[in-house]
Design an enzyme around this catalytic site. Structure first.
Site: not given
Ligand code: PMV
Length: 326
Positions: A80, A84, A86-87, A131
């Site tokens: 998806p 958040g 990881g796409s 990510d």
């Molecule tokens: O992009 P997301 O929604 O998976 O967020 C990443 C995780 C954060 O800790 C909020 C930002 C980061 O760069 O680690």
């Protein structure tokens, strides 16, 4: 040279430690059983019209023996997008892998990861690297940012089931990260203590994962969510979803990723089906994913079917927009 290349990478879910990881605390993330696949082909009429995607392709190709402007790109995914999971990290890594396959360059796992981290910065500024590290590991990892970052594979004592549910609220990574940075600057003594506590919760979560103590892992997730709410990154919809998961018997639940919308993750335990049914009844898309199972690694080279969701172009600073096949 004429040719083509294929690369794929999985999405991820952050189990514990988002946001505080940006401030030097550890985090734990796991890949999910959803993947993104990139196909590159040398083509006379270059098809990459989107500026961000073109910039990402150029960053991925930097120093490799290929002219990025001569490539067309096809992206398929069942991760998806922009919530958040990881796409954009999966896209970054899949681009690098596809270029490796196209050029025959043998990139080590570390080179793949650091190159993909630079590509991910094209999508949403400077990220912690969590990510991409999770997507590259194809498993569960412990992550601490640094140069180089600390990345350790974690071995859950038993596989366990998570439920991921989507809020459908539009979101970006940069927004909540930037707002929290401002809050921390105004009250460093308060927020630095909260980040320290968040790190302690991640350490407790690691022990729980490694000893197979799911109730403790659930408690860590609940505590982590309390802090994330205190960081100002939850929303009324996410709070409602957390309540739905806990009400259906989840062992713990928290928002996952940057927040401000996006996804929540719940530890379903024996109530996994009931948690999914509760989300269905409330009108939220939800799906299970198993952590610590070996079959995920075997999916490394799978191809997605034609029914897979197809990405066209990044819609926000965070990542690509989605267009469902007609
Ligand atoms: O992009 P997301 O929604 O998976 O967020 C990443 C995780 C954060 O800790 C909020 C930002 C980061 O760069 O680690």
């Amino acid at each position: 040279m004429t040719g083509s290349g294929v690369g794929s990478a999985p999405g991820k879910v952050i189990l514990l430690g988002e946001h505080s990881v940006v401030f030097g605390q550890p985090a734990i993330a796991a890949t999910i059983a959803r993947r993104l696949e990139v196909r590159l082909a040398e083509s006379a009429a270059s098809a990459v019209g989107d500026a961000k995607l073109r910039a990402a392709l150029e960053a991925a190709a930097d120093g490799l023996p290929v002219d990025a402007s001569s490539l067309s790109i096809e992206i398929r995914s069942d991760v998806p997008p922009a919530c958040g999971l990881g796409s954009s990290a999966a896209l970054s890594l899949a681009l690098v892998r596809a270029l490796g396959s196209l050029t025959g360059a043998s990139l080590s796992k570390q080179e793949e990861r650091s190159r993909a981290s630079r590509v991910e910065d094209v999508f949403h500024g400077t990220a912690s690297g969590l990510d991409v590290a999770a997507s590259a590991a194809d498993g569960v990892i412990w992550f601490e940012r640094g140069a180089p970052p600390t990345i350790q594979a974690l071995r859950p004592r038993e596989p366990f089931d998570l439920v991921i549910a989507l809020s459908s609220e539009p979101r970006s990574t940069a927004g909540p990260v930037g707002r929290l940075r401002e809050r921390q600057k105004r009250r460093p003594e308060l927020f630095d203590r909260m980040f320290g506590l968040a790190g302690d919760i991640v350490r407790a979560g690691r022990e729980a994962i490694e000893s197979g103590d799911l109730e403790s892992l659930g408690a860590s997730m609940d505590c982590a969510h309390g802090l994330l709410n205190g960081f100002g990154v939850s929303t009324p919809t996410l709070e409602r979803m957390i309540a739905i998961a806990r009400g259906a018997g989840a062992l713990g639940a928290k928002l996952s990723g940057a927040g401000g919308g996006g996804a929540i993750v719940a530890l379903g335990g024996e109530r996994t089906s009931a948690v999914i049914a509760a989300f269905d009844a409330a009108g939220f898309e939800a799906f299970p994913t198993r952590v610590g199972a070996v079959d995920l690694a075997l999916r490394q080279n799978v191809s997605l079917s034609d029914e897979g969701v197809r990405y066209e172009a990044p819609a926000s600073s965070r990542g690509p927009a989605v267009e469902r096949p007609r």
